[in-house]
Design an enzyme around this catalytic site. Structure first.
Site, PDB file in Angstrom:
ATOM      1  N   LYS A   1       0.813  -1.209   0.000  1.00 19.98           N
ATOM      2  CA  LYS A   1       0.000   0.000   0.000  1.00 19.98           C
ATOM      3  C   LYS A   1       0.855   1.273   0.000  1.00 19.98           C
ATOM      4  CE  LYS A   1      -4.370  -1.693   1.841  1.00 19.98           C
ATOM      5  NZ  LYS A   1      -5.372  -1.626   2.934  1.00 19.98           N
TER       6      LYS A   1
ATOM      7  N   ARG B   1      -3.634 -10.367   4.769  1.00 16.89           N
ATOM      8  CA  ARG B   1      -4.175 -10.294   3.405  1.00 16.89           C
ATOM      9  C   ARG B   1      -3.090  -9.704   2.511  1.00 16.89           C
ATOM     10  NH1 ARG B   1      -6.714  -6.505   0.108  1.00 16.89           N
ATOM     11  NH2 ARG B   1      -8.335  -7.346  -1.286  1.00 16.89           N
TER      12      ARG B   1
END
Length: 284
Positions: free
Chosen positions: A231, A265
């Site tokens: 991210k 995840r």
């Protein structure tokens, strides 16, 4: 802080009649069925490519596969329910048929898409909006009796980057989880996983502060999913790109394990599984 915040400890999920033990952390592999997800290598819109990626991730140690057909990156374009369904359902059906051992999660905030996916063979609903973008979601999850990933977010993917002002970030996220979980329990939903929503209506420094306090969600006694993989909170700080953010991802995944994550995840299953194994060795 809301009352009645202590619940019975959940260390397993019922996925289609199969119990998955979460007393040891598990890895969820991301398979994006969109053409515009932020990490290019995760895009597998063709059914055959998605099945091959699923096979690879399971071979590398993934317990869960998370299939997403709606891009939730900041500023992503909205698409219709029909387009999302057309992208998602053929892949769910193909993976469920080819790899029946896979626990399939679908990343959607739309109740109709979620229901179609479960009918096609999915086991878990992963809702970035916590039921806020579809008033029918909680009732649908309760009726389907599937595990539900409850994420914290404000707004929607189109405007969430403008909704980052908090008086008390951790307290607001904590109370959000308490209130939403109470709603779900009242409806009869048995399996709930919490996702703090790193990067969703949160600046990078807010995401790091929330990660640092993730262990403080322990009183809720629910499994926590950590989704930090590649991210902007990583590559923005390090001055590289999503494609170069694997090392940073592994570092934050390890910290997330130390802070109590039950599920990682990730785009890169092999490296996450290795992080879990090494963390277990240190903590055995």
């Amino acid at each position: 802080m809301a009352k009645d915040t202590f619940f019975n400890k959940k260390e397993s999920l019922n996925t289609g009649g199969r119990l998955i033990d979460l007393s040891t952390p598990k890895v969820m592999g991301i398979i994006n069925l969109t053409p515009d997800s932020f990490f290019e290598d995760s895009r597998k819109p063709a059914v055959t490519d998605a099945v091959q990626q699923a096979e690879k991730m399971l071979a590398n140690g993934a317990t869960f596969l998370d299939l997403g057909a709606y891009s939730s990156r900041p500023g992503a374009a909205d698409i219709s329910i029909q387009e999302e369904t057309d992208r998602l359902i053929p892949v769910v059906e193909a993976i469920a048929a080819a790899l029946p051992q896979a626990a399939l999660s679908v990343d959607t905030f739309r109740a109709r898409v979620a229901e179609e996916a479960v009918k096609a063979g999915a086991h878990i609903i992963n809702d970035i909006s916590g039921g806020q973008l579809d008033a029918n979601m909680f009732a649908t999850v309760a009726r389907l009796q599937v595990p539900y990933i409850l994420m914290h977010m404000r707004g929607n993917p189109q405007n969430m980057a403008t909704l980052t002002e908090y008086d008390d970030l951790f307290g607001e996220v904590f109370d959000y989880f308490v209130n939403k979980y109470h709603e779900l329990k009242q409806l009869g939903v048995n399996d709930v996983i919490l996702d703090p929503g790193f990067g969703f209506a949160k600046k990078a420094e807010q995401s790091y502060a929330l990660l640092n306090r993730m262990h403080d969600f322990a009183p809720l006694e629910l499994p926590i999913l950590a989704g930090v993989s590649r991210k902007r909170m990583i590559y923005g700080l390090l001055g590289n790109t999503a494609a170069e953010a694997l090392n940073g991802t592994t570092v934050l995944n390890t910290i997330a394990l130390q802070k109590g994550a039950s599920i990682l995840r990730v785009h890169d299953v092999k490296e996450a599984v290795e992080a879990v194994r090494l963390w277990q060795a240190v903590n055995s």
